[in-house]
Scaffold this motif. Structure first.
Motif, short mmCIF file in Angstrom:
data_model
loop_
_atom_site.label_atom_id
_atom_site.label_comp_id
_atom_site.label_asym_id
_atom_site.label_seq_id
_atom_site.Cartn_x
_atom_site.Cartn_y
_atom_site.Cartn_z
N ASP A 1 0.87 -1.02 0.21
CA ASP A 1 0.45 -0.22 -0.37
C ASP A 1 0.91 0.65 0.07
O ASP A 1 1.01 1.97 1.13
CB ASP A 1 -1.42 0.04 1.05
N ASN A 2 1.29 0.97 -0.96
CA ASN A 2 2.90 2.75 -1.75
C ASN A 2 2.47 3.39 -2.77
O ASN A 2 1.91 2.22 -3.74
CB ASN A 2 4.22 2.12 -1.67
N PRO A 3 3.43 4.30 -3.00
CA PRO A 3 2.18 5.26 -4.20
C PRO A 3 3.81 4.26 -5.43
O PRO A 3 2.62 5.15 -6.45
CB PRO A 3 2.82 6.61 -4.05
N LYS A 4 4.43 3.52 -5.63
CA LYS A 4 5.18 3.20 -5.83
C LYS A 4 4.83 1.63 -6.85
O LYS A 4 5.69 2.26 -7.84
CB LYS A 4 6.54 3.01 -5.43
N THR A 5 4.37 0.85 -6.41
CA THR A 5 3.81 -0.38 -6.82
C THR A 5 2.87 -0.46 -7.35
O THR A 5 1.46 0.08 -6.68
CB THR A 5 3.88 -1.05 -5.94
N GLU A 6 1.86 -1.28 -8.18
CA GLU A 6 1.82 -1.60 -8.87
C GLU A 6 1.19 -3.03 -9.09
O GLU A 6 0.06 -3.36 -9.15
CB GLU A 6 0.90 -1.13 -10.45
N THR A 7 2.25 -3.61 -7.96
CA THR A 7 2.20 -4.87 -8.02
C THR A 7 0.63 -5.58 -7.06
O THR A 7 0.43 -4.96 -6.56
CB THR A 7 3.08 -5.94 -7.41
N ASP A 8 0.51 -6.82 -7.57
CA ASP A 8 -0.94 -7.12 -6.67
C ASP A 8 -0.71 -8.49 -5.72
O ASP A 8 0.30 -9.01 -6.90
CB ASP A 8 -2.39 -7.74 -7.65
N PRO A 9 -0.46 -8.27 -4.25
CA PRO A 9 0.61 -8.77 -4.23
C PRO A 9 0.38 -10.76 -4.05
O PRO A 9 1.24 -12.00 -3.41
CB PRO A 9 0.55 -8.23 -2.53
N GLU A 10 -0.87 -10.51 -4.66
CA GLU A 10 -1.38 -12.23 -4.83
C GLU A 10 -0.94 -12.77 -5.79
O GLU A 10 -1.11 -14.09 -5.82
CB GLU A 10 -3.04 -12.25 -4.95
N GLU A 11 -0.23 -12.06 -7.11
CA GLU A 11 0.70 -12.59 -8.14
C GLU A 11 1.55 -13.56 -7.62
O GLU A 11 2.58 -14.11 -8.19
CB GLU A 11 0.82 -11.37 -9.00
#
Length: 242
Positions: free
Chosen positions: A27-37
Motif C-alpha cells: 500500500d505505497n505509491p510506487k507499486t502497482e503489483t498485486d501481492p496476490e500474484e
C-alpha cells in the motif's frame, strides 16, 4: 541474482530457484503489483512496524525469517505457520542463499502498538556464497539496510567481511537516514551500486533523489546510484552487474 523494488522498503529477490520477499507492504505509491500474484519461498522481516509487515497475511505459505519476537508476533496475529527466529549476526541458509542478519539502528514497535517491542531491528545481507573471512570476487551479494541511521558497523563489518555489491539504503530522513547520511553509508560500504529506498511514501519522508545522487558524488564514492522505479528490477548478473 535479481532484485525488484516494490516501493518503500519492499523487495523481491530471485536467487537460484528461490524467491525471497523482504518487508511486504504494497500500500505505497510506487507499486502497482498485486501481492496476490507473488509466491515467495521466504519472507524476511526487518522489524515489526506496520509499513514493513502490513501484507504478511498474503504470504502464509512462505517460510518467515525475522527476530524471534517478530516471528512470534506474526505467528500469533497473522496466522503465519512456518517461521524461523534468528538474531543479529546469525546466518540462515536456504538451498540457494545465505541470509545474514545485521544490525539496524531504529525502533521496533510491533505493528502500530508502540507499547510492545519487537526486539532489535535488523537489515539483511543476502549472498549466493557462504560468508567467510576469505574474499570472494565471484559472489553476488545484496545488502538491504532496513530502517536505520548511519552506523559504523557498515564500515567496520559489513563492507570488509560481507562485501555487498549492491546496497539498498533508506534516504527518507525523519524516521531513518536522510540523503547525506545515506551517502556516507554508501561510501563506507564500498558498493558498486546504491539503491535509494524508504522515501516518498508519506509526507515526512518525501525526497528528491537527485539530492542523494549529489551527496554520493560529494563523498568521492565510485558507486553508481540506481534510482529504480516501482516494480523495476536490477539484475546483478546483467548489464548493470558483472
Amino acid at each position: 541474482m535479481e532484485i525488484t523494488w516494490y516501493g518503500h522498503s519492499t523487495f523481491g529477490v530471485e536467487i537460484g530457484d528461490e524467491t525471497l520477499l523482504i518487508d511486504p507492504f504494497f500500500d505505497n505509491p510506487k507499486t502497482e503489483t498485486d501481492p496476490e500474484e507473488l509466491d515467495p519461498d521466504y519472507v524476511l522481516l526487518t522489524h515489526g512496524h506496520a509499513d514493513h509487515i502490513a501484507d504478511v497475511d498474503r504470504f502464509r505459505g512462505a517460510h518467515f525469517v525475522a527476530t524471534p519476537e517478530v516471528v512470534s508476533y506474526v505467528t500469533d496475529e497473522y496466522g503465519i505457520e512456518d517461521g524461523t527466529g534468528m538474531n543479529l549476526g546469525g546466518t540462515f541458509e536456504t538451498e540457494s542463499a545465505y541470509i545474514t542478519m545485521v544490525r539496524a539502528d531504529h525502533t521496533n514497535g510491533l505493528d502500530t502498538d508502540y507499547g510492545a517491542s519487537g526486539g532489535m531491528p535488523a537489515g539483511y545481507v543476502i549472498s549466493d556464497t557462504k560468508p567467510t573471512q576469505v574474499s570472494d570476487d565471484e559472489s553476488q551479494t545484496f545488502y538491504h539496510a532496513g530502517d536505520t541511521a548511519l552506523q559504523t558497523e557498515m564500515r567496520d563489518v559489513i563492507a570488509p567481511y560481507l562485501e555487498p555489491d549492491v546496497a539498498a539504503v533508506p534516504i527518507g530522513d525523519h524516521y531513518t537516514m536522510g540523503p547525506w547520511q545515506a551517502a556516507v553509508a554508501v561510501d563506507w560500504l564500498d558498493v558498486d551500486y546504491a539503491v535509494p529506498i524508504h522515501y516518498d511514501t508519506f509526507p515526512p519522508i518525501e525526497q528528491d533523489t537527485d539530492d542523494f545522487v549529489r551527496e554520493v558524488e560529494a563523498t568521492g564514492s565510485t558507486a553508481d546510484v540506481v534510482v529504480l522505479d516501482g516494480d523495476e528490477s536490477l539484475d546483478l548478473g546483467g548489464e548493470l552487474g558483472y
